[in-house]
Every structure is written in C-alpha cells, then in structure tokens.
Design an enzyme around this catalytic site. Structure first.
Site, short mmCIF file in Angstrom:
data_model
loop_
_atom_site.label_atom_id
_atom_site.label_comp_id
_atom_site.label_asym_id
_atom_site.label_seq_id
_atom_site.Cartn_x
_atom_site.Cartn_y
_atom_site.Cartn_z
N GLU A 124 17.89 -0.02 25.49
CA GLU A 124 17.96 1.44 25.51
C GLU A 124 16.62 2.10 25.85
OE1 GLU A 124 21.67 0.41 23.26
OE2 GLU A 124 19.67 -0.43 23.55
N GLU B 49 25.68 -3.96 20.21
CA GLU B 49 25.88 -3.18 18.98
C GLU B 49 27.26 -3.46 18.39
OE1 GLU B 49 25.09 0.76 20.35
OE2 GLU B 49 23.00 0.30 20.79
#
Length: 254
Positions: A133, A113
């Site tokens: 995730e 990210e």
C-alpha cells in the site's frame, strides 16, 4: 446462489470458497466482496459445514484491490467501498467456524489482508505475499494493522508495511506470518486435511474456543477471560455432543 466472482463447494464437512476472477489474478472489486459475504453467510448457517478453506483460482490467491475500479472513484464512493470491505473483514474475523487460507500464489494488499483475517494460513512455498500500500499511496485495511503485529511482532510488521516488500511463502512461514509452507501441488491437500481434522471435533467446543481466543487478543481483562472460560466449558460439557465426543475419543485411544 447467483455468484459471479466466487466459487463454492462442500466436501466432508468443509466449505471451500474460491476467489474466481483469474483473468485479473482474483483482484477484488465490489461484486467479489458481495459474493464473498453471501457465501460466508451460507457456510455459517449450514450445520454440516464445520470448517472453511479459502483459496484462489489460477495463479493467485488475490492480487488485492482492482485498481481499475478505484482510479475514478469519488471520495464518497471510495468510502462506501471501504466500509463494505471492512464489513466483510469483520464478518470473517468474527466467523464462529475455523477458516483456513490456502495461499496458492500472489496474496497482495487486500488479498493478503483477507488471509490475515483467517484463523490459519497455509502457503505455497513460492507464493508471493506482501502489503504494498505504501508504494501506491494507500493504506492497509481489514484490521491488518493489528492482525499483522499479532503474528510477527511490531518490529517486523513495521518493516513489511513501511517497505512494501514481498516475501515468499517459505519466508512467511519462517517468521510466523503463515502457519506452514508446502509445495504448491500439496497445498490444497494439506489445507483440506487440516480442515477435515478440525471438522471432526465438537462444533460448540470450537466455537467457544475461537470466541475465547478473540477475547484474549482484545482488551478483555484476564479476570473476565477466565470467567468466560468457566461458562464456555460448562456450556460444552452439558451439551449432548459431549457424550458422543467422549465415547469417540475413548475408542480412538484403544
């Protein structure tokens, strides 16, 4: 600067930020995020720095959030951590100098990210990249829900997010997730060469272009964007660096 988890050096107009927790594959804890924001502010305020390269020490860019830190957090503590993380991502996304991520190894979860929030990504061909995730009952942060779709389109973004699969740097380049994939031994040389090329250009022009690109990605109408382009161009051509840049450009053409 008193930095525990980040290395910082300057070279030929380029600030080099190194995530520095190699013993845990540069996993991200609160101290790393705080150090990162300190260094980013330093690079932003330094007029000699024209571009920034972010990389990782050792075998990883970053393996993502330090899960040891998160196991026993209360909801209140977790919210505070996530808000700090989001603030760091906002500052990077809005940073007015170009930022290149040199992805030297694992770039996983919030580590990737961070790379998504950069302007340009260059990866080692064998780097391992992914957003797992969903595999650990979490969700993505750092603006990745939009940034990922902007790069690879909604269908591929959904595939990567829903499966949590990792891909190598060479595949990431093929689908447009990174700009370029190179052998690991060429990674920093390639990233620094690009950063130094950018650093030779007019800072105000780069700042205005980057701001306009962000406007174009957002909800700004085409009319408002084109109005901004006029003002940005006028601001650039009226600056003293315009004359110097033109003289240099004419000399290069000869």
């Amino acid at each position: 600067m008193n930095l525990e988890c980040i290395g910082y050096e300057k070279r030929k107009g380029v600030g080099i930020i190194t995530l520095n927790r190699p013993q845990v594959l540069n996993a991200m804890n609160r101290r790393l995020w705080l150090d990162f924001q300190t260094v980013l502010a330093e690079a932003g305020a330094d007029p000699d720095i024209r571009a920034v390269v972010i990389t990782g020490e050792g075998r990883a860019f970053s393996s993502g959030a330090d899960l040891k830190d998160s196991r026993n957090r209360s909801q209140t503590d977790y919210r505070a951590y996530l808000e700090e993380l989001q603030q760091a991502s906002r500052r990077l996304i809005r940073f007015d100098k170009p930022v290149i991520a040199a992805i030297n190894g694992y770039a996983i979860g919030s580590g990737f990210e961070l790379a998504l929030a950069c302007d340009i990504r260059i990866a080692a061909e064998n780097a391992r990249i992914g957003l797992p995730e969903a595999k650990v009952a979490s969700s993505v942060t750092g603006g990745a829900l939009r940034l990922l779709q902007d790069l690879v389109g909604p269908g591929k973004a959904r595939e990567l997010l829903f499966t949590g699969d990792f891909i190598e740097g060479s595949e990431a380049a093929r689908i447009g997730l990174v700009n370029l994939a190179v052998p690991l031994e060429q990674l920093m040389g390639t990233a620094l060469s690009m950063a130094e090329k950018i650093a030779q250009n007019a800072p105000l022009s780069i700042k205005m272009i980057k701001k306009g690109l962000h406007m174009a990605q957002g909800e700004t109408s085409m009319e408002a964007l084109m109005d901004f382009e006029i003002e940005a161009c006028l601001a650039c051509v009226s600056a003293e660096e315009r004359r110097v840049s033109l003289d240099t450009f004419e000399t290069r053409k000869k």
